[in-house]
Design a protein around this motif. Structure first.
Motif, mmCIF file in Angstrom:
data_model
loop_
_atom_site.group_PDB
_atom_site.id
_atom_site.type_symbol
_atom_site.label_atom_id
_atom_site.label_comp_id
_atom_site.label_asym_id
_atom_site.label_seq_id
_atom_site.Cartn_x
_atom_site.Cartn_y
_atom_site.Cartn_z
ATOM 1 N N ALA A 348 -33.362 7.093 -37.660
ATOM 2 C CA ALA A 348 -34.414 6.295 -38.295
ATOM 3 C C ALA A 348 -33.810 5.254 -39.240
ATOM 4 O O ALA A 348 -34.220 4.084 -39.245
ATOM 5 N N ILE A 349 -32.811 5.674 -40.029
ATOM 6 C CA ILE A 349 -32.145 4.728 -40.944
ATOM 7 C C ILE A 349 -31.437 3.630 -40.159
ATOM 8 O O ILE A 349 -31.502 2.443 -40.519
ATOM 9 N N GLY A 350 -30.751 4.003 -39.079
ATOM 10 C CA GLY A 350 -30.065 3.019 -38.260
ATOM 11 C C GLY A 350 -31.018 1.989 -37.684
ATOM 12 O O GLY A 350 -30.748 0.776 -37.710
ATOM 13 N N ASN A 351 -32.162 2.446 -37.168
ATOM 14 C CA ASN A 351 -33.151 1.505 -36.632
ATOM 15 C C ASN A 351 -33.741 0.630 -37.728
ATOM 16 O O ASN A 351 -34.014 -0.561 -37.507
ATOM 17 N N LEU A 352 -33.916 1.201 -38.924
ATOM 18 C CA LEU A 352 -34.444 0.410 -40.042
ATOM 19 C C LEU A 352 -33.455 -0.687 -40.429
ATOM 20 O O LEU A 352 -33.849 -1.838 -40.690
ATOM 21 N N LEU A 353 -32.168 -0.356 -40.456
ATOM 22 C CA LEU A 353 -31.151 -1.367 -40.757
ATOM 23 C C LEU A 353 -31.113 -2.445 -39.682
ATOM 24 O O LEU A 353 -30.935 -3.642 -39.982
ATOM 25 N N LEU A 354 -31.279 -2.053 -38.431
ATOM 26 C CA LEU A 354 -31.301 -3.040 -37.344
ATOM 27 C C LEU A 354 -32.522 -3.953 -37.465
ATOM 28 O O LEU A 354 -32.437 -5.152 -37.190
ATOM 29 N N ALA A 355 -33.671 -3.380 -37.864
ATOM 30 C CA ALA A 355 -34.855 -4.213 -38.085
ATOM 31 C C ALA A 355 -34.607 -5.218 -39.202
ATOM 32 O O ALA A 355 -35.002 -6.394 -39.115
ATOM 33 N N TRP A 356 -33.941 -4.768 -40.266
ATOM 34 C CA TRP A 356 -33.592 -5.649 -41.388
ATOM 35 C C TRP A 356 -32.645 -6.749 -40.902
ATOM 36 O O TRP A 356 -32.843 -7.937 -41.216
ATOM 37 N N SER A 357 -31.641 -6.375 -40.135
ATOM 38 C CA SER A 357 -30.692 -7.356 -39.620
ATOM 39 C C SER A 357 -31.377 -8.361 -38.703
ATOM 40 O O SER A 357 -31.096 -9.566 -38.759
ATOM 41 N N ALA A 358 -32.286 -7.877 -37.839
ATOM 42 C CA ALA A 358 -32.985 -8.786 -36.924
ATOM 43 C C ALA A 358 -33.827 -9.790 -37.702
ATOM 44 O O ALA A 358 -33.943 -10.952 -37.304
ATOM 45 N N GLY A 359 -34.405 -9.349 -38.817
ATOM 46 C CA GLY A 359 -35.236 -10.232 -39.608
ATOM 47 C C GLY A 359 -34.465 -11.226 -40.449
ATOM 48 O O GLY A 359 -34.962 -12.317 -40.738
ATOM 49 N N THR A 360 -33.233 -10.863 -40.833
ATOM 50 C CA THR A 360 -32.456 -11.718 -41.736
ATOM 51 C C THR A 360 -31.283 -12.414 -41.054
ATOM 52 O O THR A 360 -30.748 -13.386 -41.598
ATOM 53 N N GLY A 361 -30.844 -11.891 -39.895
ATOM 54 C CA GLY A 361 -29.675 -12.451 -39.226
ATOM 55 C C GLY A 361 -28.366 -12.021 -39.835
ATOM 56 O O GLY A 361 -27.312 -12.599 -39.514
ATOM 57 N N ASN A 362 -28.369 -11.009 -40.699
ATOM 58 C CA ASN A 362 -27.164 -10.549 -41.391
ATOM 59 C C ASN A 362 -26.291 -9.728 -40.443
ATOM 60 O O ASN A 362 -26.698 -8.663 -39.974
ATOM 61 N N SER A 363 -25.081 -10.189 -40.165
ATOM 62 C CA SER A 363 -24.193 -9.521 -39.209
ATOM 63 C C SER A 363 -23.615 -8.228 -39.764
ATOM 64 O O SER A 363 -23.408 -7.264 -39.024
ATOM 65 N N ALA A 364 -23.335 -8.185 -41.079
ATOM 66 C CA ALA A 364 -22.780 -6.966 -41.676
ATOM 67 C C ALA A 364 -23.784 -5.814 -41.579
ATOM 68 O O ALA A 364 -23.426 -4.681 -41.238
ATOM 69 N N ILE A 365 -25.061 -6.120 -41.862
ATOM 70 C CA ILE A 365 -26.092 -5.086 -41.749
ATOM 71 C C ILE A 365 -26.237 -4.642 -40.300
ATOM 72 O O ILE A 365 -26.466 -3.455 -40.012
ATOM 73 N N LEU A 366 -26.073 -5.581 -39.374
ATOM 74 C CA LEU A 366 -26.143 -5.244 -37.951
ATOM 75 C C LEU A 366 -25.091 -4.207 -37.576
ATOM 76 O O LEU A 366 -25.393 -3.200 -36.908
#
Length: 521
Positions: A348-366
């Motif tokens: 769940a945390i991993g998918n939440l981080l991916l959602a954050w990355s998809a919304g911001t374009g942040n590669s480190a979070i990805l």
């Protein structure tokens, strides 16, 4: 002085090693092909002018036939000979792969993929049975399955890279064509190293259960794929959903009345067993399915090439490979339900981080999100099967294994269809919203191609600045769509974690099996 039996023992060891490698490679082929196809999907969409529904069926047709036939394939192999059925499965798989590579349209491709799924079921089931029949002693069996696990893990890690290399230098059709020579080599190895074996008292095939289950899954999958395009309240979607539920209702009635059912539904009277099955389903639907969805995100939302996307999948794949070892160590100190709950929480945390990355374009979070998702998936991959096996008596392990396999592939099928539907609906609405604001009337054919990930098509329809803007819009829309899909996966994994924790922690394993099921056995 060496014993006179030493050469004979060496030959026996060599034969068993050959059999182990052959069976493991047969199993690995299905993993390799599925993940390679996930990498080349955007290229297929562009080359065949596919809609998102077409692309969804390329995956779903394969998984549907595979999931529906895996259990009966094992029963057929037990009855008619495991080596014979394995060779038939390899032949069907190889020929269907060639047909996939030659497909002139998406309809021909997913029809061929359905046949390939049939071949994969009749390849994997007897291969597993051959390995189970050949290795009896505990130490020998443990070593054999450890080697099998390493080979499967390597296939998972290498397949995105292999897919990128094939697509870059040979084209997507060779992702299928390459299976033909591999199948020929595998068939020769089977003929050489595998002895024929069969069950002395094989079980009767549950044709009614097989057919009803397959029809139910087909209708629900069809409804999910159509829903994003036609709307969730459209008659076509509602009718297919209702038909799927009716098929499952009849399936439940039929299975409860059979002496030897495909799935013993009496097992589901036990809450711990339900929790273990939910963990397997959720693992497949929110983590394992990302082996197919993440390459679409990397290419269509972030503009990566197939080669770059294949390499970018390594954090996810390596975590999936390594974390089962950590799960084995953790199992010395923690009960199974705690490990399953932890794994789903990390997913769940991993998918939440991916959602954050998809919304911001942040590669480190990805990257962090992919590692987290793969880590949670790795914990679950090592624990889910064991959890299901541990909560029922030993004399029912065959049925438990079947339910585990069915839950896994049903999760992949409905997870891909469901999350894909959420993705496609959000991409479509985003594109229509933005093009309306731009006062650009986008043709319906172009809209469907952009939803399928072919945003570059817009530059051919609208040359100049408008086309460039639509290309950027296509990628931003895909990022928004994946952000929503990842959030849905987050919620599903979190809900599943709660179900697993509260359903599995209350009862001991020896209390869970209902007397009716035990008497039936």
């Amino acid at each position: 002085m060496p014993s006179p039996t030493t050469p004979s023992l060496r030959r026996d060891v060599d034969k068993k090693t050959g059999l182990l490698l052959t069976g493991s490679m047969a199993c690995a082929m299905t993993v390799l092909d599925s993940n390679v196809v996930g990498i080349v999907l955007p290229s297929i969409a562009r080359d065949l002018n596919a809609s998102f529904a077409d692309i969804a069926w390329v995956i779903s047709a394969f998984v549907l036939c595979f999931a529906a036939l895996l259990l009966p394939a094992g029963a057929v192999a037990d009855r008619y000979g495991r080596k014979r059925v394995l060779l038939c499965g390899i032949s069907v798989y190889g020929l269907a792969s060639v047909a996939c590579g030659l497909a002139p349209s998406t309809q021909a491709l997913y029809a061929s993929r359905a046949v390939q799924g049939v071949g994969a079921a009749f390849l994997l089931a007897p291969a597993l049975a051959v390995l189970g029949h050949a290795f009896h002693e505990e130490a020998e069996r443990t070593r054999a399955w450890a080697i099998w696990g390493v080979i499967m893990g390597l296939a998972m890690v290498l397949s995105p890279i292999i897919g990128g290399v094939i697509d870059t230098y040979l084209g997507w059709r060779w992702a299928f064509h390459v299976n033909a020579p591999l199948c020929a080599i595998l068939a020769a190895a089977v003929i050489k190293s595998v002895n024929e074996s069969r069950d002395a008292s094989p079980k009767a095939l549950d044709f009614a259960g097989i057919g009803l289950f397959a029809c139910g899954m087909f209708c629900l999958t069809w409804a999910l794929i159509l829903g994003s395009e036609l709307g969730w309240r459209s008659p076509a979607v509602l009718y297919r959903t209702l038909a799927g539920l009716c098929f499952f209702g009849v399936f439940s009635i039929v299975e409860r009345r059979r002496a030897h059912p495909m799935l013993d539904l009496a097992l589901f009277a036990s809450w711990p067993f339900v929790g273990a099955v939910v963990a397997m389903f959720a693992y497949a639907a929110t983590a394992q399915v990302m082996a197919t969805l993440l390459p679409l995100f990397l290419q269509n939302a972030r503009g990566a090439t197939t080669m770059t996307a294949g390499l970018a999948m390594l954090p996810f794949a390596l975590a999936m490979l390594i974390l089962p070892q950590a799960g084995r160590l953790l199992s010395r100190y923690w009960a199974s339900y705690k490990i399953l709950t932890l794994g789903l929480a990390i997913v769940a945390i991993g998918n939440l981080l991916l959602a954050w990355s998809a919304g911001t374009g942040n590669s480190a979070i990805l990257v962090v999100g992919m590692v987290a998702l793969g880590s949670g998936g790795g914990l679950l991959n090592g624990e889910t099967q064991k959890a299901i096996m541990s909560v029922i008596p030993r004399h029912r392990v065959g049925m438990a294994s079947g339910i585990s396999t069915t839950a896994r592939f049903s999760g992949i099928l409905l997870g891909f269809s469901g999350l894909g539907a959420v993705l496609a609906a959000r991409v479509r609405s985003k594109i229509l919203e933005e093009t309306t604001d731009m006062s650009v009337r986008i043709p319906s054919a172009l809209l469907e191609q952009m939803v399928a990930g072919d945003a570059q098509r817009a530059q051919h329809v609208f040359p100049g600045t408008v086309g460039d803007t639509l290309l950027l819009l296509g990628r931003l829309s895909y990022a928004a769509g994946f952000s929503t899909a990842f959030l849905v996966a987050t919620g599903l994994a979190a809900i599943a974690a709660g179900i697993v924790y509260f359903s599995m922690r209350r009862m001991a394993a020896h209390q869970i099996y209902p007397a009716t099921a035990a008497n039936r056995a």
